[in-house]
Each structure stands twice: as structure tokens, then as C-alpha cells.
Write an enzyme that holds these catalytic residues in place. Structure first.
Site, PDB file in Angstrom:
ATOM      1  N   ASP A  90      -7.351  -6.241   3.544  1.00 43.59           N
ATOM      2  CA  ASP A  90      -6.716  -4.860   3.594  1.00 43.59           C
ATOM      3  C   ASP A  90      -7.005  -4.366   5.010  1.00 43.59           C
ATOM      4  O   ASP A  90      -8.023  -4.243   5.363  1.00 43.59           O
ATOM      5  CB  ASP A  90      -7.026  -3.715   2.582  1.00 43.59           C
ATOM      6  N   MET A 142      -8.786   8.495  -0.872  1.00 43.64           N
ATOM      7  CA  MET A 142      -9.676   8.910   0.213  1.00 43.64           C
ATOM      8  C   MET A 142     -10.274  10.559   0.026  1.00 43.64           C
ATOM      9  O   MET A 142      -9.400  11.282  -0.266  1.00 43.64           O
ATOM     10  CB  MET A 142      -9.014   8.904   1.720  1.00 43.64           C
ATOM     11  N   HIS A 189      -7.833   1.603  -4.815  1.00 41.21           N
ATOM     12  CA  HIS A 189      -9.146   1.481  -3.795  1.00 41.21           C
ATOM     13  C   HIS A 189      -9.827   2.940  -3.749  1.00 41.21           C
ATOM     14  O   HIS A 189      -9.028   3.713  -3.079  1.00 41.21           O
ATOM     15  CB  HIS A 189      -8.563   0.771  -3.002  1.00 41.21           C
ATOM     16  N   MET A 201     -11.895   5.036  -1.899  1.00 41.03           N
ATOM     17  CA  MET A 201     -12.658   5.104  -0.404  1.00 41.03           C
ATOM     18  C   MET A 201     -13.225   6.349  -0.784  1.00 41.03           C
ATOM     19  O   MET A 201     -13.035   7.483   0.139  1.00 41.03           O
ATOM     20  CB  MET A 201     -11.722   4.897   0.689  1.00 41.03           C
ATOM     21  N   MET A 218     -12.273  -5.343   4.289  1.00 43.46           N
ATOM     22  CA  MET A 218     -11.645  -4.433   5.209  1.00 43.46           C
ATOM     23  C   MET A 218     -11.640  -5.165   6.286  1.00 43.46           C
ATOM     24  O   MET A 218     -12.641  -5.360   7.000  1.00 43.46           O
ATOM     25  CB  MET A 218     -12.060  -3.221   5.057  1.00 43.46           C
ATOM     26  N   ASP A 274      -4.473   3.897  -2.403  1.00 40.85           N
ATOM     27  CA  ASP A 274      -5.796   4.340  -1.625  1.00 40.85           C
ATOM     28  C   ASP A 274      -6.069   5.633  -1.824  1.00 40.85           C
ATOM     29  O   ASP A 274      -5.000   6.669  -1.588  1.00 40.85           O
ATOM     30  CB  ASP A 274      -5.286   4.022  -0.037  1.00 40.85           C
ATOM     31  N   HIS A 311      -0.825  -1.173  -4.424  1.00 42.06           N
ATOM     32  CA  HIS A 311      -2.471  -0.719  -3.810  1.00 42.06           C
ATOM     33  C   HIS A 311      -2.384   0.911  -3.526  1.00 42.06           C
ATOM     34  O   HIS A 311      -1.651   1.632  -2.930  1.00 42.06           O
ATOM     35  CB  HIS A 311      -2.760  -1.412  -2.470  1.00 42.06           C
ATOM     36  N   SER A 359       0.899  -1.202   0.027  1.00 42.52           N
ATOM     37  CA  SER A 359       0.124   0.121   0.100  1.00 42.52           C
ATOM     38  C   SER A 359       0.877   1.370  -0.049  1.00 42.52           C
ATOM     39  O   SER A 359       1.635   1.452   1.062  1.00 42.52           O
ATOM     40  CB  SER A 359      -0.726   0.086   1.200  1.00 42.52           C
TER      41      SER A 359
END
Length: 220
Positions: free
Chosen positions: A175, A37, A66, A68, A137, A35, A33, A8
Site C-alpha cells: 500500500d 485513521m 486497515h 491505522m 506500507m 483506511d 481498502h 482505496s
């Protein structure tokens, strides 16, 4: 079953990001990965399309994005254009999950669907036909460095059974809070894609990746 490590980038040192990415690739990590947000679906804000676009070509790794973010359908095309290979959205963040997954596929990308710790595995069932990867998650989304939630294990097992019953070739990614001392438990439960942030970038990324890969390869 193929086992894949997805370091990540949220835990990476951005002063030497390209170097650290390359170290993970050279030691066997096939995915990275990424992320995203938005400060709405989760409290934190991370990075987005410009960063993803800028790191394209630094390695040959699969970009596992990913999202979010609230109503991620708004950004599917932009992330696809920026270099995502897999785009995972949260079931809880979509007003129309099916439409969102179809949009990912229309962009020629693999579609992932994630659930938070409080969401029951059965909520995924209506969408398995449109899904290439399920992301469970094992911490609350939005923050790095959290402890693995033990109740995630039976959920991972249930999702693996659902995938097997569906007859489809769907990856099961987990994750949150995964380190060398508990990764085998997660693999035994049925996961085959492991996201690791602090476990990889919390020291020497090359050596940490190598150590994690040794554990994953025991299951191949």
C-alpha cells in the site's frame, strides 16, 4: 497465485461513493481498502464504523479494513460487526500483537498485520502462524498521494521469502504510491494484493481499475 486489486476508498469521491465502488467492482477489483485513521497512531483522521456499515451491500466486494489506530484491539468487534471481512492492524500500534490477531480470528475475520517503512521485515516472523495477510506500507501511513519508497522493494522480496518458508498461504499486500507505471515492479517483488488510491480514483474509476487489472492479470 491470485492477484487482487484493492482500491482505496480514502481517495474516492464521497459525493458518489456507491457509484464509484460499483465501477471498481464491475471492472474486476475484488477488494475495497478501507483506511481507518485515529489522529494518534497517524496524524490524520478518516472514517470509522458508521461509514463501513453504511456501505455494506452496495457491492459484493471484500471489505479490506486497515486500522491505522493505536491499540486497535479496542475496536475489533465493532469493525467485525460493521462488515469488515479482513481486519489489518499495525504491529507498531499493538502492545500485544498476538492477542490482537487472535481477537480478529475469534470474530471470524481474516487477520492482517502491517508494518511501516521503518520496521524491519523480520519483526513479522513471530506472528506468521496467526496471520492471513501481511501489509507492507510503501509510504508513511496516514496520508494519500505520497511517492512510493524504493527501499520497499527488497522488503517485499524478503517478506515473500518468509511467507514461502513458512509454508502458509498468506497474502502479501502493498500500500502506497502504486500506479500503472510501477505496479509491475511491486508484483515482481512478490506482492499479490495491490492497494491503489489515486491510481484508481484520480480519474475514471472504471477505466483506471480496468487498466490496473490488465497489468495484474499478466501475472496469473
Amino acid at each position: 497465485m491470485k492477484y487482487i486489486l484493492a482500491p482505496s476508498l480514502l481517495s474516492a469521491d464521497f459525493k458518489c461513493l456507491a457509484q464509484q465502488m460499483k465501477m471498481t467492482e464491475e471492472n474486476g477489483a475484488e477488494y475495497l481498502h478501507f483506511d481507518v485513521m485515529d489522529g494518534m497512531f497517524v496524524p490524520s483522521i478518516s472514517f470509522g464504523m458508521p461509514v463501513l456499515k453504511s456501505i455494506q451491500g452496495a457491492t459484493g466486494q471484500t471489505m479490506d479494513v486497515h486500522l491505522m489506530v493505536q491499540e486497535p484491539i479496542r475496536y475489533i468487534e465493532a469493525f467485525a460487526d460493521a462488515g469488515a471481512d479482513i481486519i489489518t492492524v499495525h504491529l507498531e500500534a499493538c502492545s500485544d500483537v498476538e492477542k490482537t490477531l487472535r481477537k480478529i480470528r475469534e470474530c471470524g475475520k481474516k487477520a492482517g498485520l502491517s508494518i511501516c517503512p521503518q520496521t524491519e521485515a523480520g519483526e513479522l516472523l513471530p506472528y506468521l502462524e496467526l496471520t492471513d495477510m501481511i501489509l507492507v506500507m510503501s509510504v508513511q501511513p496516514g496520508f494519500g498521494g505520497q511517492k512510493f519508497i524504493p527501499e520497499s522493494i527488497p522488503k517485499i522480496q524478503k517478506v515473500r521469502r518468509m511467507i514461502s518458508d513458512s509454508g502458509r498461504d498468506i497474502d502479501l499486500e502493498v500500500d502506497g504510491g502504486i500506479y500503472q507505471d510501477n505496479v509491475e515492479e511491486v508484483l515482481k517483488a512478490g506482492a499479490n494484493v495491490i492497494v491503489a488510491g489515486s491510481a484508481v480514483f484520480g480519474g475514471d474509476p472504471g477505466q483506471n481499475t480496468k487498466a490496473m487489472m490488465e497489468r495484474l492479470r499478466k501475472y496469473e
